[in-house]
Write an enzyme that holds these catalytic residues in place. Sequence first.
Site, PDB file in Angstrom:
ATOM      1  CB  THR A 192       1.830  -1.715  -0.720  1.00 26.58           C
ATOM      2  OG1 THR A 192       2.847  -1.560  -1.889  1.00 26.58           O
ATOM      3  CG2 THR A 192       1.367  -3.117  -0.658  1.00 26.58           C
ATOM      4  CG  ASP A 229       7.904   2.101  -3.850  1.00 27.26           C
ATOM      5  OD1 ASP A 229       7.612   2.973  -3.092  1.00 27.26           O
ATOM      6  OD2 ASP A 229       7.266   0.787  -4.001  1.00 27.26           O
ATOM      7  CD  GLU A 260       8.410  -0.804  -0.847  1.00 22.37           C
ATOM      8  OE1 GLU A 260       8.170  -0.544  -1.799  1.00 22.37           O
ATOM      9  OE2 GLU A 260       8.086  -0.994   0.371  1.00 22.37           O
ATOM     10  CB  ILE A 276       3.065  -1.127  -5.577  1.00 20.49           C
ATOM     11  CG1 ILE A 276       2.595  -2.326  -6.735  1.00 20.49           C
ATOM     12  CG2 ILE A 276       1.549  -0.401  -5.134  1.00 20.49           C
ATOM     13  CD1 ILE A 276       1.662  -3.216  -6.413  1.00 20.49           C
ATOM     14  CG  ASP A 277       4.995   5.091  -3.079  1.00 21.18           C
ATOM     15  OD1 ASP A 277       5.479   4.398  -2.025  1.00 21.18           O
ATOM     16  OD2 ASP A 277       4.857   6.036  -2.880  1.00 21.18           O
ATOM     17  CG  ASP A 304       8.940   5.553  -0.257  1.00 21.44           C
ATOM     18  OD1 ASP A 304       9.282   5.285   0.694  1.00 21.44           O
ATOM     19  OD2 ASP A 304       8.047   4.741  -0.967  1.00 21.44           O
TER      20      ASP A 304
END
Length: 294
Positions: free
Chosen positions: A103, A98, A78, A100-101, A228
């Site tokens: 954020t 990803d 990402e 940190i999904d 995601d």
Amino acid sequence: MAGSGERSRDELLEEYLKAAVQVTLEAGQIIREALTSEKRVQTKSSAADLVTETDQLVENLIISTLSNKFPSHRFIGEESVAAGEKCILTDDPTWIIDPIDGTCNFVHGTPVVAVSIGLSVKKELELGVIYSCVEEKLYTGRKGHGAFCNGQKLQASTQTDLSKALILTELGSIRDPVAVKMLFNNMERLLKVPAHGIRIVGSAALDLCHVAAGDVDAFYQFGLHCWDMAAAAVIVGEAGGIMIDTAGGPLDLMSRRVVAAGTLEMAYQIVKELQPVAYERDDSTEDTSHSLCK
Ligand SMILES: O=P([O-])([O-])O[C@@H]1[C@@H](O)[C@H](O)[C@@H](O)[C@H](O)[C@@H]1O
Ligand SMILES: [Mg+2]
Ligand SMILES: [Mg+2]
């Protein structure tokens, strides 16, 4: 059949899964420890599309760890894409990451954050790992080998009636008034069916883990990204669920839209209610910014 010196495809995929799990747990610890610390926050496509130094640090850790182990592999991350790298899937083994999904949750110290790592080989999603960092729930799935949460097998919901469904969705980081109105219109249409309820937690990957676990009946979103969905597409599928396009066709990983459910009947009932919200594709190369949401 592989020779004695070569590993079989199955052994390779097992090795890939093990490596992904290991680096995901390491990344999750970094995120957990940074959750309540001071953060340097920047914005990307909108004032609500946030990124922190931890997103970038974790993505670099994941990419450097996996590329050291598997030098011929490619990466779609990402934050690398946000920094200008192309988001193009080839036949090569490609990790779709990803870091940190959730954020926005992370920035606010809200403990609903995940790391999501999927692997595509010859454009087929083969495995997925999603780690809910604060709950310490590790979701894994490998094509043909089931989906698990901390080792417990996952089974998606068997609910086929939308009027008995609990649905998850996300509003994304778009703040354009027309797009926001369309997002709320979709929620209104589902509530008029009436669905039992709609929930928003702030992480599409964790929403999709709930679909795989069967504790919600469906998830849909316009505006999410391939990173995601990639890992979750394997986990939901291996839990007996389904992920399709919002128009009812097969899932298009780069399309920025998805409907996921425990049953196809449920997915189709949601498709019937949804009005499309057009976003620029992840793999778009044309300049369509004038007409599509970013
Ligand atoms: O940016 P991020 O936290 O990795 O991912 C988030 C997605 O999981 C969520 O579906 C979306 O609503 C947010 O806007 C954000 O894109
Ligand atoms: Mg995300
Ligand atoms: Mg992210």
